[in-house]
Motif scaffolding. Structure first.
Motif, PDB file in Angstrom:
ATOM      1  N   UNK A 560       0.847  -1.187   0.000  1.00 33.97           N
ATOM      2  CA  UNK A 560       0.000   0.000   0.000  1.00 33.97           C
ATOM      3  C   UNK A 560       0.883   1.238   0.000  1.00 33.97           C
ATOM      4  N   UNK A 561       0.575   2.179  -0.879  1.00 33.55           N
ATOM      5  CA  UNK A 561       1.258   3.466  -0.931  1.00 33.55           C
ATOM      6  C   UNK A 561       0.211   4.541  -0.670  1.00 33.55           C
ATOM      7  N   UNK A 562       0.408   5.349   0.395  1.00 41.71           N
ATOM      8  CA  UNK A 562      -0.612   6.292   0.837  1.00 41.71           C
ATOM      9  C   UNK A 562      -0.052   7.714   0.798  1.00 41.71           C
ATOM     10  N   UNK A 563      -0.660   8.562  -0.050  1.00 41.06           N
ATOM     11  CA  UNK A 563      -0.343   9.990  -0.096  1.00 41.06           C
ATOM     12  C   UNK A 563      -1.438  10.738   0.664  1.00 41.06           C
ATOM     13  N   UNK A 564      -1.043  11.710   1.483  1.00 38.79           N
ATOM     14  CA  UNK A 564      -2.034  12.476   2.222  1.00 38.79           C
ATOM     15  C   UNK A 564      -1.623  13.932   2.297  1.00 38.79           C
ATOM     16  N   UNK A 565      -2.560  14.825   1.933  1.00 37.65           N
ATOM     17  CA  UNK A 565      -2.364  16.270   2.045  1.00 37.65           C
ATOM     18  C   UNK A 565      -3.537  16.826   2.830  1.00 37.65           C
ATOM     19  N   UNK A 566      -3.244  17.530   3.918  1.00 38.93           N
ATOM     20  CA  UNK A 566      -4.304  17.977   4.808  1.00 38.93           C
ATOM     21  C   UNK A 566      -4.046  19.391   5.292  1.00 38.93           C
ATOM     22  N   UNK A 567      -5.034  20.253   5.138  1.00 39.48           N
ATOM     23  CA  UNK A 567      -5.029  21.593   5.706  1.00 39.48           C
ATOM     24  C   UNK A 567      -6.333  21.764   6.474  1.00 39.48           C
ATOM     25  N   UNK A 568      -6.482  22.820   7.250  1.00 43.65           N
ATOM     26  CA  UNK A 568      -7.755  23.021   7.946  1.00 43.65           C
ATOM     27  C   UNK A 568      -8.954  23.126   7.017  1.00 43.65           C
ATOM     28  N   UNK A 569      -8.737  23.508   5.766  1.00 38.91           N
ATOM     29  CA  UNK A 569      -9.857  23.724   4.848  1.00 38.91           C
ATOM     30  C   UNK A 569     -10.024  22.622   3.808  1.00 38.91           C
ATOM     31  N   UNK A 570      -8.998  21.786   3.582  1.00 41.52           N
ATOM     32  CA  UNK A 570      -9.081  20.789   2.512  1.00 41.52           C
ATOM     33  C   UNK A 570      -8.174  19.611   2.822  1.00 41.52           C
ATOM     34  N   UNK A 571      -8.489  18.487   2.187  1.00 43.89           N
ATOM     35  CA  UNK A 571      -7.667  17.297   2.352  1.00 43.89           C
ATOM     36  C   UNK A 571      -7.777  16.390   1.147  1.00 43.89           C
ATOM     37  N   UNK A 572      -6.655  15.776   0.783  1.00 47.06           N
ATOM     38  CA  UNK A 572      -6.606  14.830  -0.328  1.00 47.06           C
ATOM     39  C   UNK A 572      -5.866  13.581   0.137  1.00 47.06           C
ATOM     40  N   UNK A 573      -6.439  12.420  -0.100  1.00 46.36           N
ATOM     41  CA  UNK A 573      -5.796  11.148   0.231  1.00 46.36           C
ATOM     42  C   UNK A 573      -5.848  10.233  -0.988  1.00 46.36           C
ATOM     43  N   UNK A 574      -4.716   9.630  -1.318  1.00 49.53           N
ATOM     44  CA  UNK A 574      -4.632   8.666  -2.416  1.00 49.53           C
ATOM     45  C   UNK A 574      -3.972   7.403  -1.875  1.00 49.53           C
ATOM     46  N   UNK A 575      -4.661   6.272  -2.005  1.00 51.48           N
ATOM     47  CA  UNK A 575      -4.136   4.986  -1.555  1.00 51.48           C
ATOM     48  C   UNK A 575      -4.052   4.057  -2.765  1.00 51.48           C
ATOM     49  N   UNK A 576      -2.820   3.706  -3.158  1.00 47.00           N
ATOM     50  CA  UNK A 576      -2.591   2.750  -4.227  1.00 47.00           C
ATOM     51  C   UNK A 576      -2.189   1.419  -3.607  1.00 47.00           C
ATOM     52  N   UNK A 577      -2.768   0.323  -4.082  1.00 45.94           N
ATOM     53  CA  UNK A 577      -2.424  -0.976  -3.503  1.00 45.94           C
ATOM     54  C   UNK A 577      -2.300  -2.029  -4.593  1.00 45.94           C
TER      55      UNK A 577
END
Length: 758
Positions: A560-577
């Motif tokens: 599993x490869x997990x990218x995560x970007x998080x701010x108080x107003x937005x968030x992006x998560x990508x999980x490749x497996x």
């Protein structure tokens, strides 16, 4: 000038000295500080604190009194949050604000989704379940709210069997409070483990994706851990209560649930119950789908606070389902009666590396009766019924050790599973008319599993590492084998020892961006159905399935490869497996074997596929749009291939996209929401397994919730707003003269009302 500057300097010096003394004086005074969860902002009770020679516990609101001491470190300890040293700077800030925030330690940044069902602590990726879903009568249906989870449907309203990333049945580890499980007594899995969960006593569903969370059992494709509500001790006896009810127009589905109890300084006692019923519904084409069901659940939970460091808990639940239509199966559920018992003890330790020791014992008994008496069969050649039961019991004991930059879980678990039952066939026509045949379905099969596990979390500046592993001893046997079965196999017993290990970590590049990499090798011994089912049609097609006690364990090598970007107003998560599967368990047709029933097209035998693969991704995006609006979106896809036969693996859900737009007005008292779900066609099918292609569809739901006050909530909405006629790829087909998939309900209006005083 010099005199003025000198006098001015003296004045400034005294002013600074005055404020310094005031600050020191304010810190020197005893002040009340509240320890809260960093995400939920709720107070945390029973947090142990040690500050120089002062020690104690936070109260039910998470508060404690402290007198400031210069240069002294405050140490906090909690079973869920671990040991936490608090610096002088943080203490000064806590004295200023009165708040001290801490973060939960376990499963930090692992591939995990937490589903918030009722009030409780959330963490990581969290999906809030709407009020009406707290009344859900089937946990499998509730889990479909999680992107990446679908369910196999053999009924329109009950017994939804979860599928996570294409993994299903015994490939998923579904447990209650990390230990308890239930085995379907029905050979056709009318009563999967998810259907036995008492939803109204669950605070959180933890979905651990992949074989990375090995603490709670053998996790081959993933673990779904339902956590029951934690006790909430009060200083004075306090009554507790909640009552909820809902109604859906399409299918006339009525649901109600309630909790009543009392909490005191040493005891928390709660009784709970729920009842749901429904009738046939119509799909988007106006076709009526058989979907009658009745479900009653009741029980109680009792917690004793033996001391400040020890708790004792007892949990009892009885689930009864009656007269449930299963149009995709040759029989309907007549009655399913399940008892769940659980006793637990937890101890906390301070002043040593050992911080907690938790032990649980459980027992689960399922009695299942199904028949074809209400089926419209022309001509009716046979009356048939199956009476079966399963028993599970076992336990788990786990210790937690906290060190300066790491914490370690270690323990043992044991699980016993047995199944027995018979199908009785009363012949009505032909030369066999009047004769009665009895088929030994489960052969009194048993499986014993004993495991040793450990999980080590290591924290470094900017890094988080987790090493998890377990070793399982699995033994199986059939105590009452059928002669037809022993004619095929010489040895019905098997003992297998298999290890599983997961290594992963997350790199925190900055407070906004992180990257995680997780690698695992997990093995799984075959379950009772795969080993011992005795020519019973339990698959996708009407072929009779034949168990195989000679099966090898499945092996899943997953990344599993997990990218995560998080701010108080937005968030992006990508999980490749991606998964490389060895000895994947599937089935093949045996032309040399005759079926037990003359109406069956043949016999399928469980076999190992030496080489198969799965791969896919999960993407999510959340964003706040100003003060009143927010939205989120998700995209999930799984690809599976049987490399031996060069065809897709069966029962893999298609590409799915979800979008949700939410509003919050009048100080969060008015919350409208609209959700769009778009599912693509699935033309990657296993024809040899009996699969057929399914078309894509689009469904829109809408609702609005009104929070009148902190205790009363009302929700109204419409499901399938545009009355779309559609069916899921994992929905089975109705049996009868006309083969047609089980279509999902057409447009349905609903209303929910809840009163909560918990």
């Amino acid at each position: 000038m010099k005199i003025k500057r000198f006098i001015s300097g003296i004045r400034e010096y005294h002013i600074l000295l005055f404020f310094s003394l005031m600050c020191s004086f304010s810190y020197a005074q005893e002040k009340t500080i509240q320890v809260v969860d960093e995400e939920s902002k709720k107070g945390i009770s029973d947090v142990y604190f040690q500050y120089d020679k002062t020690s104690g516990f936070t109260n039910e609101s998470g508060e404690f009194n402290l007198e400031y001491l210069e240069g002294v470190t405050l140490f906090l300890s909690h079973i869920q949050y671990g040991k936490i040293p608090v610096s002088t700077e943080s203490i000064v800030e806590a004295f200023r604000s009165g708040i001290l925030s801490i973060r939960e330690a376990s499963n930090f940044l692992m591939p995990v989704t937490l589903v918030q069902v009722q009030h409780g602590t959330g963490d990581k990726s969290k999906l809030d379940i709407s009020v009406q879903n707290k009344l859900a009568h089937d946990a499998g249906n509730l889990l479909e709210e999680v992107p990446g989870i679908s369910s196999i449907r053999k009924s329109g309203a009950y017994g939804f069997d979860p599928v996570l990333r294409g993994f299903k049945y015994d490939q998923l580890n579904l447990v209650l409070d990390g230990v308890q499980t239930a085995s379907a007594a029905c050979p056709n899995r009318m009563d999967p483990a998810a259907s036995q969960i008492p939803i109204n006593m669950i605070s959180q569903a933890e979905v651990l994706k992949g074989p990375h969370g090995l603490r709670f059992g053998n996790a081959f494709g993933g673990t779904i851990n339902f956590k029951s509500s934690a006790p909430d001790f009060k200083q004075k006896p306090t009554p507790l209560g909640r009552l909820g009810t809902s109604y859906e127009s399409n299918g006339k589905i009525y649901r109600t649930e309630g909790v009543a109890g009392v909490a005191g300084k040493k005891i928390d006692f709660r009784l709970f119950g729920s009842y749901s019923s429904g009738e046939d519904y119509t799909d988007g084409d106006g076709v009526q789908i058989a979907a009658n069901f009745n479900r009653l659940n009741y029980g109680g939970k009792l917690a004793f606070k033996l001391s400040e460091t020890q708790d004792l808990g007892v949990f009892v639940s009885n689930n009864i389902a009656k007269d449930v239509d299963f149009p995709a199966l040759p029989m309907d559920l007549r009655e399913d009666n399940t008892w769940l018992f659980n006793a637990s003890h937890s101890a906390r330790f301070y002043g040593s590396s050992l911080t907690s020791w938790n032990t649980s014992l459980y027992g689960t008994m399922v009695n299942h009766l199904m028949d074809n008496f209400d089926k419209v069969i022309v001509p009716r050649t046979v009356d048939a019924e199956t009476d079966a039961e399963t028993t599970n019991y076992g336990g788990r004991s786990e210790m937690r050790f906290d060190f300066e930059n790491s914490h370690l879980f270690g323990g043992v678990d044991y699980r016993f599973e047995s199944a027995k039952g018979y199908r009785t066939r009363n012949m009505l026509m032909g030369p066999m008319a009047g004769k009665v045949f009895t088929d030994n379905v489960w052969q009194d099969a048993e499986v014993n599993r004993a495991g040793l596990f450990g999980e080590w979390h290591i924290s470094q500046p900017g890094f988080q590492f987790v090493v998890s592993g377990r070793v399982d001893m699995n033994s199986s046997s059939a105590k009452n084998p059928d002669p037809r079965f022993t004619a095929i196999y010489d040895d019905l017993e098997a003992t297998q020892l298999h290890p599983s290990v997961s290594v992963g970590g997350t790199r925190l590049f900055n407070p906004k961006f992180s990257l995680g990499l997780w690698v695992a090798m997990a093995t799984r011994s075959p379950g009772i159905t795969e080993r011992y089912i005795n020519q019973f049609p339990v698959g996708l097609d009407p072929y009779e399935m034949l168990g195989n006690p000679e099966l090898d364990p499945e092996v899943n090598n997953q990344l599993d490869l997990v990218f995560k970007y998080q701010t108080p107003a937005a968030g992006v998560t990508v999980n490749l497996f991606t998964s490389v599967l060895r000895n994947y368990i599937s089935s093949e047709i045996r032309d040399d074997l005759s079926p037990a029933l003359p109406t069956s097209p043949g016999v399928r035998q469980f076999v190992n596929i030496k080489d198969a693969t799965m791969a896919g991704f999960e993407m999510s995006w959340t964003q706040k749009m100003g003060t009143f609006l927010s939205h989120d979106a998700s995209l999930v896809y799984t690809y599976g291939k049987n490399k031996l036969e060069d065809e897709p693996l069966p029962e893999i859900p298609p590409l799915e996209f979800r979008y949700r737009l939410m509003g919050s007005f009048l100080n969060d008292k008015l919350q409208p929401e609209i959700m769009w779900r778009s599912v693509q066609k699935q033309d990657r099918i296993a024809s040899s397994y009996g699969e057929t292609k399914t078309p894509g569809f689009n469904v829109v739901d809408a609702k609005i919730s009104c929070l009148f006050n902190k205790s009363i909530t009302a929700t109204g909405g419409v499901q399938n707003l545009f009355d779309e006629a559609y069916y899921e790829h994992l929905a089975r087909s109705v049996r009868g003269a006309e083969t047609r998939p089980i279509y999902s309900p057409g447009r349905s209006f609903y209303v929910t009302l809840t009163f909560s005083f918990l």
